[in-house]
Design a protein around this motif. Structure first.
Motif, PDB file in Angstrom:
ATOM      1  N   GLU A 212     -11.453   6.230   8.746  1.00 19.40           N
ATOM      2  CA  GLU A 212     -10.623   5.236   8.094  1.00 19.40           C
ATOM      3  C   GLU A 212      -9.171   5.450   8.490  1.00 19.40           C
ATOM      4  O   GLU A 212      -8.735   6.584   8.701  1.00 19.40           O
ATOM      5  N   CYS A 213      -8.431   4.366   8.579  1.00 17.59           N
ATOM      6  CA  CYS A 213      -7.020   4.436   8.959  1.00 17.59           C
ATOM      7  C   CYS A 213      -6.196   3.703   7.908  1.00 17.59           C
ATOM      8  O   CYS A 213      -6.423   2.521   7.645  1.00 17.59           O
ATOM      9  N   TYR A 214      -5.251   4.418   7.295  1.00 20.12           N
ATOM     10  CA  TYR A 214      -4.344   3.826   6.316  1.00 20.12           C
ATOM     11  C   TYR A 214      -2.935   3.796   6.897  1.00 20.12           C
ATOM     12  O   TYR A 214      -2.476   4.786   7.486  1.00 20.12           O
ATOM     13  N   PHE A 215      -2.236   2.705   6.670  1.00 20.66           N
ATOM     14  CA  PHE A 215      -0.836   2.593   7.101  1.00 20.66           C
ATOM     15  C   PHE A 215       0.019   2.238   5.887  1.00 20.66           C
ATOM     16  O   PHE A 215      -0.193   1.207   5.252  1.00 20.66           O
ATOM     17  N   ILE A 216       0.989   3.101   5.576  1.00 20.69           N
ATOM     18  CA  ILE A 216       1.910   2.869   4.465  1.00 20.69           C
ATOM     19  C   ILE A 216       3.288   2.599   5.054  1.00 20.69           C
ATOM     20  O   ILE A 216       4.028   3.524   5.408  1.00 20.69           O
ATOM     21  N   PRO A 217       3.677   1.323   5.220  1.00 22.74           N
ATOM     22  CA  PRO A 217       4.993   1.017   5.798  1.00 22.74           C
ATOM     23  C   PRO A 217       6.113   1.269   4.798  1.00 22.74           C
ATOM     24  O   PRO A 217       5.882   1.369   3.590  1.00 22.74           O
ATOM     25  N   ALA A 218       7.331   1.337   5.318  1.00 27.45           N
ATOM     26  CA  ALA A 218       8.476   1.681   4.470  1.00 27.45           C
ATOM     27  C   ALA A 218       9.096   0.465   3.812  1.00 27.45           C
ATOM     28  O   ALA A 218       9.525   0.506   2.661  1.00 27.45           O
ATOM     29  N   ILE A 219       9.183  -0.658   4.526  1.00 31.28           N
ATOM     30  CA  ILE A 219       9.982  -1.775   4.035  1.00 31.28           C
ATOM     31  C   ILE A 219       9.201  -2.689   3.103  1.00 31.28           C
ATOM     32  O   ILE A 219       9.777  -3.486   2.382  1.00 31.28           O
ATOM     33  N   LYS A 220       7.862  -2.570   3.098  1.00 41.25           N
ATOM     34  CA  LYS A 220       7.069  -3.420   2.218  1.00 41.25           C
ATOM     35  C   LYS A 220       7.207  -2.940   0.786  1.00 41.25           C
ATOM     36  O   LYS A 220       7.375  -1.748   0.507  1.00 41.25           O
ATOM     37  N   ASP A 221       7.144  -3.860  -0.162  1.00 39.86           N
ATOM     38  CA  ASP A 221       7.178  -3.528  -1.574  1.00 39.86           C
ATOM     39  C   ASP A 221       6.006  -2.598  -1.878  1.00 39.86           C
ATOM     40  O   ASP A 221       4.851  -2.965  -1.696  1.00 39.86           O
ATOM     41  N   PRO A 222       6.275  -1.365  -2.347  1.00 40.29           N
ATOM     42  CA  PRO A 222       5.171  -0.432  -2.586  1.00 40.29           C
ATOM     43  C   PRO A 222       4.181  -0.926  -3.625  1.00 40.29           C
ATOM     44  O   PRO A 222       3.051  -0.481  -3.676  1.00 40.29           O
ATOM     45  N   THR A 223       4.620  -1.885  -4.470  1.00 39.84           N
ATOM     46  CA  THR A 223       3.687  -2.442  -5.445  1.00 39.84           C
ATOM     47  C   THR A 223       2.485  -3.060  -4.744  1.00 39.84           C
ATOM     48  O   THR A 223       1.355  -3.003  -5.225  1.00 39.84           O
ATOM     49  N   GLU A 224       2.706  -3.659  -3.564  1.00 40.60           N
ATOM     50  CA  GLU A 224       1.608  -4.269  -2.824  1.00 40.60           C
ATOM     51  C   GLU A 224       0.571  -3.227  -2.426  1.00 40.60           C
ATOM     52  O   GLU A 224      -0.632  -3.495  -2.413  1.00 40.60           O
ATOM     53  N   ASP A 225       1.043  -2.036  -2.063  1.00 37.27           N
ATOM     54  CA  ASP A 225       0.106  -0.983  -1.686  1.00 37.27           C
ATOM     55  C   ASP A 225      -0.662  -0.451  -2.887  1.00 37.27           C
ATOM     56  O   ASP A 225      -1.746   0.107  -2.742  1.00 37.27           O
ATOM     57  N   LEU A 226      -0.065  -0.588  -4.083  1.00 30.53           N
ATOM     58  CA  LEU A 226      -0.673  -0.022  -5.279  1.00 30.53           C
ATOM     59  C   LEU A 226      -1.473  -1.043  -6.085  1.00 30.53           C
ATOM     60  O   LEU A 226      -2.051  -0.700  -7.101  1.00 30.53           O
ATOM     61  N   GLN A 227      -1.481  -2.306  -5.671  1.00 29.09           N
ATOM     62  CA  GLN A 227      -2.222  -3.328  -6.404  1.00 29.09           C
ATOM     63  C   GLN A 227      -3.715  -3.048  -6.290  1.00 29.09           C
ATOM     64  O   GLN A 227      -4.327  -3.256  -5.247  1.00 29.09           O
ATOM     65  N   THR A 228      -4.298  -2.564  -7.369  1.00 32.31           N
ATOM     66  CA  THR A 228      -5.709  -2.199  -7.334  1.00 32.31           C
ATOM     67  C   THR A 228      -6.611  -3.422  -7.249  1.00 32.31           C
ATOM     68  O   THR A 228      -7.780  -3.308  -6.882  1.00 32.31           O
ATOM     69  N   TYR A 347      -9.978  10.612   8.159  1.00 31.93           N
ATOM     70  CA  TYR A 347      -8.898   9.762   7.696  1.00 31.93           C
ATOM     71  C   TYR A 347      -7.675   9.944   8.599  1.00 31.93           C
ATOM     72  O   TYR A 347      -7.191  11.065   8.779  1.00 31.93           O
ATOM     73  N   ILE A 348      -7.205   8.839   9.151  1.00 26.80           N
ATOM     74  CA  ILE A 348      -5.963   8.826   9.916  1.00 26.80           C
ATOM     75  C   ILE A 348      -4.904   8.197   9.012  1.00 26.80           C
ATOM     76  O   ILE A 348      -5.034   7.029   8.610  1.00 26.80           O
ATOM     77  N   LEU A 349      -3.870   8.942   8.663  1.00 26.92           N
ATOM     78  CA  LEU A 349      -2.854   8.489   7.717  1.00 26.92           C
ATOM     79  C   LEU A 349      -1.542   8.251   8.447  1.00 26.92           C
ATOM     80  O   LEU A 349      -1.003   9.168   9.094  1.00 26.92           O
ATOM     81  N   LEU A 350      -1.015   7.034   8.354  1.00 24.19           N
ATOM     82  CA  LEU A 350       0.210   6.635   9.036  1.00 24.19           C
ATOM     83  C   LEU A 350       1.278   6.334   7.987  1.00 24.19           C
ATOM     84  O   LEU A 350       1.098   5.427   7.162  1.00 24.19           O
ATOM     85  N   PHE A 351       2.383   7.084   8.028  1.00 23.65           N
ATOM     86  CA  PHE A 351       3.436   6.914   7.025  1.00 23.65           C
ATOM     87  C   PHE A 351       4.760   6.579   7.708  1.00 23.65           C
ATOM     88  O   PHE A 351       5.239   7.340   8.555  1.00 23.65           O
ATOM     89  N   GLU A 352       5.328   5.467   7.321  1.00 23.91           N
ATOM     90  CA  GLU A 352       6.633   5.070   7.822  1.00 23.91           C
ATOM     91  C   GLU A 352       7.688   5.437   6.787  1.00 23.91           C
ATOM     92  O   GLU A 352       7.705   4.891   5.682  1.00 23.91           O
ATOM     93  N   GLU A 353       8.533   6.413   7.121  1.00 22.51           N
ATOM     94  CA  GLU A 353       9.628   6.871   6.265  1.00 22.51           C
ATOM     95  C   GLU A 353       9.156   7.140   4.831  1.00 22.51           C
ATOM     96  O   GLU A 353       9.557   6.459   3.883  1.00 22.51           O
ATOM     97  N   PRO A 354       8.290   8.126   4.642  1.00 24.42           N
ATOM     98  CA  PRO A 354       7.783   8.413   3.291  1.00 24.42           C
ATOM     99  C   PRO A 354       8.871   8.850   2.320  1.00 24.42           C
ATOM    100  O   PRO A 354       8.644   8.843   1.109  1.00 24.42           O
ATOM    101  N   GLU A 355      10.041   9.208   2.831  1.00 19.78           N
ATOM    102  CA  GLU A 355      11.133   9.621   1.942  1.00 19.78           C
ATOM    103  C   GLU A 355      11.836   8.456   1.272  1.00 19.78           C
ATOM    104  O   GLU A 355      12.668   8.656   0.355  1.00 19.78           O
ATOM    105  N   ALA A 356      11.539   7.225   1.700  1.00 16.73           N
ATOM    106  CA  ALA A 356      12.260   6.055   1.198  1.00 16.73           C
ATOM    107  C   ALA A 356      12.160   5.961  -0.324  1.00 16.73           C
ATOM    108  O   ALA A 356      11.081   6.091  -0.902  1.00 16.73           O
ATOM    109  N   HIS A 357      13.309   5.749  -0.969  1.00 20.10           N
ATOM    110  CA  HIS A 357      13.431   5.518  -2.419  1.00 20.10           C
ATOM    111  C   HIS A 357      13.160   6.767  -3.247  1.00 20.10           C
ATOM    112  O   HIS A 357      13.051   6.668  -4.473  1.00 20.10           O
ATOM    113  N   LEU A 358      13.027   7.929  -2.624  1.00 16.34           N
ATOM    114  CA  LEU A 358      12.671   9.127  -3.380  1.00 16.34           C
ATOM    115  C   LEU A 358      13.846  10.103  -3.471  1.00 16.34           C
ATOM    116  O   LEU A 358      14.607  10.294  -2.517  1.00 16.34           O
ATOM    117  N   HIS A 359      13.966  10.748  -4.630  1.00 12.75           N
ATOM    118  CA  HIS A 359      14.939  11.808  -4.849  1.00 12.75           C
ATOM    119  C   HIS A 359      14.614  12.975  -3.905  1.00 12.75           C
ATOM    120  O   HIS A 359      13.439  13.226  -3.600  1.00 12.75           O
TER     121      HIS A 359
END
Length: 685
Positions: A212-228, A347-359
């Motif tokens: 499986e391959c997941y892509f978590i982009p940085a600029i997309k609203d993270p709510t979209e990724d979390l919409q169950t 699992y292939i995990l692709l993360f674009e700027e995972p630091e975005a919006h985080l302390h």
């Protein structure tokens, strides 16, 4: 399965990318250098239906790009048993290699296909072989009459294909049998791209086949990724995979019984429908059969859940801050990893700027989570980042620095083997965790120690030094600088180094203490070693003689009294107050360091002239004299007397016993020299 090699041609800004990759890969670089394009290339390899004509490399001054083919080739290793069995045709030497190629046809339509590489035996024919026989063996679909005149080959053909056409698969079997009868024909094993399409990444989409391959982009609203409720959101996919095998055998059996009951209830209506349908088709002398198919529990009961976050009041996630939303997403990954340790899926995990919006504190935690994921045998991570938190200096093998040349992305990979200096790098990190900033720098100024760093900070604060595109690093010691240079050279990062000359010879150095001379000699030789490590295409050195503190005019007494940084600060403040020309020299020196194009030589003096090393055979070191020895003894006696005045009676007795013990040892050795006399023992008496 994990990706071990990536080759990309003509995808967005990636004209050509060809690199080995590891289990945890970090891609860094300035904005708009094409970092995310690497992630998108991997993602589109898994989901090519998302490709568009805009994903083809755009070249200037090229009108027609239809002939340009886009290629994304991934090589996989570490296959699970299921993955190995499901890819048996392409599995060889522990790997499979699959290519996605896409092109634009004459109608402007985008087409794509996956093809796998296979190993094939190519015969090496001798010069005296019959050309007709050779031509027949190379023909994939010969006619039966073509075998006339080649009796042994014809017999093999008739055994395998007694009658009818000879198809490609038949001919492969015929050749294999023929070659087994003729060992004198040598064969070469070659890797060929199979003409047959590989459907693993298109039709089956079976995690047991391709992972499986997941892509978590940085600029997309993270709510979209979390919409169950959305089937394609990463969290939905994770929850589905977590709950996939939760059903017990009793539940499955009950579901099968219910499904059979429903099918029986529907059968009557289905029979009526089929009867009427077939009656309408009598004119065409045909009929249809309608069958009710079984469904899986997950299909009949798709996940439909909602997540509320309760910090006093239950609230939907999209009402929370963006930082919390992304944090929750990464926590889901952590939980998934903990729950699926035995699962036979990659699992292939692709993360674009995972630091975005985080302390920053959460950035460090997320960096640890992603690193720990990659340690698991079934996980592999690819991360683009602008944060030093995600750089692991002890694992630089798969750090890629991206930059742009013209309109295309270029990649520099760290090729430095760190095994020999791993402990030293750990020490550097203890002194300065921010040293990881070098991976995000356009160029670097490497300073030897705290004196130089203090002055650079003063100049920056006063606006006298522009470091908008420069990182200034304190090496903490001249002896640490070679370690830095090895990394800079490997990653192709431009740099300038400021170091002390530390001469050990007269007339510049006149201290006659042998141990001091030895230390200075080592420091001077380290200067020569550093000069030898400089890559002419990347770095330059400025050497200050004898050292920076003396160049500034800081005395040894001031450094002992205030400490080096404070003494340097006070001295510079004093020089500015008196309008000393040294201030101008210092400002010019540091501006040269951040603008090394002003230097004409690889190794320069502060004034820009070329620095020359001194041949050890031609220099004279300070020589100790009797007066120096006598002065050293007097200083020791003075020190002993100062200590004696502060000793208690018990401490003095303890020292006497220590020296008496030494006397007995010396007597046993029958030393020719009287060890009981001398300034120390006289003082004790």
């Amino acid at each position: 399965m994990k990706i071990c090699h990536i080759t990309i041609k003509n995808f967005r800004s990636l004209e050509f990318f060809d690199e080995e990759v590891g289990k945890h890969n970090i891609i860094v670089g300035k904005n708009n250098t094409g970092k995310s394009n690497l992630l998108w290339a991997i993602y589109y390899f898994y989901y090519p239906k998302n490709l568009t004509v805009e994903d083809f490399l755009k070249r200037q001054n090229v009108d027609d790009e239809k002939d340009e083919k886009l290629q994304i080739e991934l090589t996989f290793d570490s296959l699970t048993i299921n993955e190995e069995n499901n890819n048996r045709k392409y599995f060889s030497d522990g790997i499979i290699k699959i290519m996605l190629k896409a092109w634009i046809d004459d109608d402007g339509k985008l087409n794509y296909e996956h093809h796998g590489y296979i190993k094939s035996q190519i015969p090496i024919y001798t010069k005296d072989i019959d050309e007709g026989l050779k031509s027949l063996l190379e023909n994939s679909k010969p006619k039966r009459t073509d075998f006339d005149g080649y009796d042994d080959l014809k017999q093999i053909m008739e055994d395998i294909v007694p009658e009818g056409r000879i198809v490609k698969e038949n001919m492969i079997e015929i050749k294999e049998k023929y070659f087994s009868y003729h060992p004198e024909i040598e064969k070469e094993i070659v890797e060929l791209l199979s003409p047959e399409k590989y459907h693993g990444f298109i039709k089956t989409n079976d995690p047991k086949t391709i992972g499986e391959c997941y892509f978590i982009p940085a600029i997309k609203d993270p709510t979209e990724d979390l919409q169950t409720a959305k089937a394609n959101s990463p969290v939905n996919q994770m929850i589905r995979s977590i709950l996939h095998d939760i059903e017990t055998e009793d539940t499955k059996e009950n579901f099968r019984e219910i499904q059979e009951q429903v099918k029986k209830e529907r059968q009557n209506n289905m029979d009526i429908l089929k009867e009427k349908f077939n009656k309408e088709l009598e004119l065409f002398s045909t009929s249809v059969d309608i069958r009710l198919l079984d469904v899986e529990i997950s299909t009949a009961f798709p996940l439909n859940i909602d997540i509320l976050y309760n910090d006093g009041v239950p609230t939907p996630l999209d009402n929370k801050g963006t930082g919390l939303q992304r944090y929750v997403l990464f926590k889901f990954l952590k939980i998934k990893n903990e729950l699926n340790l035995g699962q036979d899926t990659s699992y292939i995990l692709l993360f674009e700027e995972p630091e975005a919006h985080l302390h920053p504190q959460f950035q460090r935690e997320i960096a640890r989570i992603l690193k720990s994921l990659s340690e698991h045998i079934n996980y592999q991570t690819f991360i683009t980042s602008h944060s030093p938190q995600f750089i692991d200096l002890l694992n630089l093998d798969y750090v890629f620095i991206f930059n742009k040349e013209k309109e295309c992305t270029k990649s520099n990979k760290c090729e430095l083997h760190l095994a020999d200096i791993r402990e030293e790098i750990k020490t550097l990190l203890l002194f300065d965790p921010n040293v990881k900033e070098i991976f995000f720098s356009e160029k670097i100024v490497l300073l030897e120690g705290p004196s130089e760093e203090t002055i650079s900070n003063i100049l920056i604060q006063e606006g006298k030094l522009n470091v908008s595109n420069v990182s200034i690093i304190n090496a903490k010691s001249k002896f640490n600088i070679p370690r830095f240079l090895k990394v800079f050279n490997s990653l192709r990062i431009p740099y300038t180094v400021l170091i002390d000359e530390d001469p050990y010879f007269v007339p510049i150095y006149n201290n006659t203490n042998p141990s001091r001379i030895k230390g200075k000699r080592e420091a001077y030789n380290k200067t020569l070693e550093i000069a030898g490590l400089i890559d002419d295409s990347l770095g330059k050195i400025v050497v200050i003689s004898p050292d920076f503190d003396e160049f500034l005019g800081v005395s040894k007494n001031q450094m002992k009294k205030f400490g080096k940084p404070t003494a340097v600060y006070e001295k510079f403040k004093e020089l500015k107050k008196s309008n000393d020309d040294t201030v101008t020299d210092i400002e010019g020196l540091f501006n040269t360091l951040v603008n090394p194009e002003m230097l004409n030589f690889k190794i320069s003096n502060p004034d820009g002239s070329e620095w020359k090393y001194q041949d050890e055979k031609l220099v004279t070191t300070p020589q100790a004299r009797y007066e120096d020895f006598k002065e050293a003894v007097n200083q020791k006696i003075k020190l002993y007397n100062e200590i004696h005045s502060n000793l208690s009676t018990i401490e003095i007795e303890e020292l006497k016993q220590m020296f008496n013990k030494k006397k007995k040892i010396e007597k046993k050795k029958e030393s020719v020299r009287d060890k009981t006399t001398g300034p120390m023992n006289n003082w004790l008496k």
